[in-house]
Design a protein around this motif. Structure first.
Motif, short mmCIF file in Angstrom:
data_model
loop_
_atom_site.label_atom_id
_atom_site.label_comp_id
_atom_site.label_asym_id
_atom_site.label_seq_id
_atom_site.Cartn_x
_atom_site.Cartn_y
_atom_site.Cartn_z
N LYS A 3 0.93 -1.10 0.08
CA LYS A 3 0.02 0.06 0.00
C LYS A 3 0.67 1.43 0.18
N LYS A 4 2.13 1.17 0.39
CA LYS A 4 2.96 2.29 0.73
C LYS A 4 4.21 1.71 0.16
N LEU A 5 5.24 2.75 -0.50
CA LEU A 5 6.54 2.49 -0.92
C LEU A 5 7.31 3.76 -0.29
N VAL A 6 8.24 3.28 0.39
CA VAL A 6 9.36 4.51 0.96
C VAL A 6 10.67 4.01 0.46
N ILE A 7 11.02 5.04 -0.20
CA ILE A 7 12.25 5.20 -0.95
C ILE A 7 13.51 6.02 -0.25
N LYS A 8 14.33 5.69 0.08
CA LYS A 8 15.41 6.38 0.42
C LYS A 8 16.38 6.38 -0.55
N VAL A 9 17.05 7.79 -0.84
CA VAL A 9 17.87 7.95 -1.88
C VAL A 9 19.07 8.20 -1.26
N THR A 10 20.25 7.81 -1.43
CA THR A 10 21.34 8.14 -0.65
C THR A 10 22.37 9.00 -1.41
N ALA A 11 22.14 8.75 -2.91
CA ALA A 11 23.09 9.25 -3.87
C ALA A 11 22.65 10.41 -4.82
N GLY A 12 23.60 11.43 -5.27
CA GLY A 12 23.21 12.60 -5.68
C GLY A 12 23.96 12.52 -7.14
N ALA A 13 24.53 13.46 -7.46
CA ALA A 13 25.56 13.66 -8.52
C ALA A 13 26.82 12.96 -8.36
N ASP A 14 27.15 12.36 -7.38
CA ASP A 14 28.21 11.26 -6.85
C ASP A 14 28.05 10.10 -7.65
N ALA A 15 26.82 9.51 -7.64
CA ALA A 15 26.30 8.35 -8.21
C ALA A 15 25.02 8.64 -9.04
N PRO A 16 25.24 9.28 -10.22
CA PRO A 16 24.09 9.73 -11.12
C PRO A 16 22.91 8.32 -11.39
N GLU A 17 23.58 7.41 -11.80
CA GLU A 17 22.79 6.25 -12.11
C GLU A 17 21.79 5.93 -11.04
N ARG A 18 22.41 5.77 -10.00
CA ARG A 18 21.69 5.20 -8.66
C ARG A 18 20.57 6.13 -8.19
N CYS A 19 21.20 7.57 -8.25
CA CYS A 19 20.12 8.69 -7.76
C CYS A 19 18.88 8.38 -8.81
N SER A 20 19.17 8.34 -10.14
CA SER A 20 18.24 8.47 -11.01
C SER A 20 17.29 7.23 -11.12
N GLN A 21 17.62 5.96 -10.72
CA GLN A 21 17.03 5.00 -10.69
C GLN A 21 15.85 5.36 -9.22
N ALA A 22 16.42 5.76 -8.46
CA ALA A 22 15.57 5.89 -7.03
C ALA A 22 14.58 6.97 -7.46
N PHE A 23 14.82 8.10 -8.01
CA PHE A 23 13.73 9.17 -8.66
C PHE A 23 12.73 8.59 -9.60
N THR A 24 13.34 7.66 -10.47
CA THR A 24 12.36 7.07 -11.52
C THR A 24 11.50 6.16 -10.93
N VAL A 25 12.00 5.34 -9.97
CA VAL A 25 11.01 4.17 -9.31
C VAL A 25 10.01 5.15 -8.80
N ALA A 26 10.36 6.19 -8.04
CA ALA A 26 9.51 6.94 -7.12
C ALA A 26 8.23 7.53 -8.20
N GLY A 27 8.84 8.03 -9.24
CA GLY A 27 7.97 8.60 -10.23
C GLY A 27 6.79 7.55 -10.82
N VAL A 28 7.35 6.48 -11.09
CA VAL A 28 6.70 5.43 -11.57
C VAL A 28 5.68 4.91 -10.76
N ALA A 29 5.91 4.70 -9.40
CA ALA A 29 5.07 4.56 -8.33
C ALA A 29 3.85 5.38 -8.29
N VAL A 30 4.25 6.57 -8.11
CA VAL A 30 3.05 7.65 -8.05
C VAL A 30 2.25 7.58 -9.29
N ALA A 31 2.92 7.47 -10.48
CA ALA A 31 1.94 7.41 -11.65
C ALA A 31 1.20 6.29 -11.68
#
Length: 120
Positions: A3-31
């Motif tokens: 019912k709920k997804l909690v995503i903790k993203v620890t990476a930023g510009a230092d690890a762009p692919e990991r960062c993007s994956q977290a935000f992408t999963v969050a965006g797809v989940a919301v959609a």
């Protein structure tokens, strides 16, 4: 599906692919209609500041500002208290709608029934 997804993203510009994956999963989940709580920790803490998500770019990935906006519109975005303090970020400095909270709030979220937690 949880019912709920909690995503903790620890990476930023230092690890762009990991960062993007977290935000992408969050965006797809919301959609997809999933309740999302996105936690900005470590280097992703900088994305709590206005304009910082727009500075991030990764070829063949969705724009970070669009993903952040989608999560803010339909879910919650939280900046880690310690991460904010270490970077001198105050709540009034953040993008409207982003809260600052600590480990106890994170723990309460991830320990609730029907929650799935992911860490990137």
């Amino acid at each position: 599906m949880s019912k709920k997804l909690v995503i903790k993203v620890t990476a930023g510009a230092d690890a762009p692919e990991r960062c993007s994956q977290a935000f992408t999963v969050a965006g797809v989940a919301v959609a997809s209609g999933v309740e999302v709580s996105l936690w900005l920790t470590g280097e992703s803490a900088w994305f709590a500041l206005p304009g910082r998500a727009a500075e991030f770019g990764l070829p063949h990935s969705a724009p970070l500002p669009d993903l952040l906006e989608a999560v803010l519109a339909a879910g919650t975005v939280t900046l880690c208290t310690q991460c904010a303090v270490r970077r001198g970020i105050e709540e009034e400095d953040t993008v409207e709608g982003i809260r600052i909270a600590g480990a106890q709030v994170f723990l309460n979220e991830v320990m609730a029934d029907g929650v799935q937690a992911l860490v990137y």
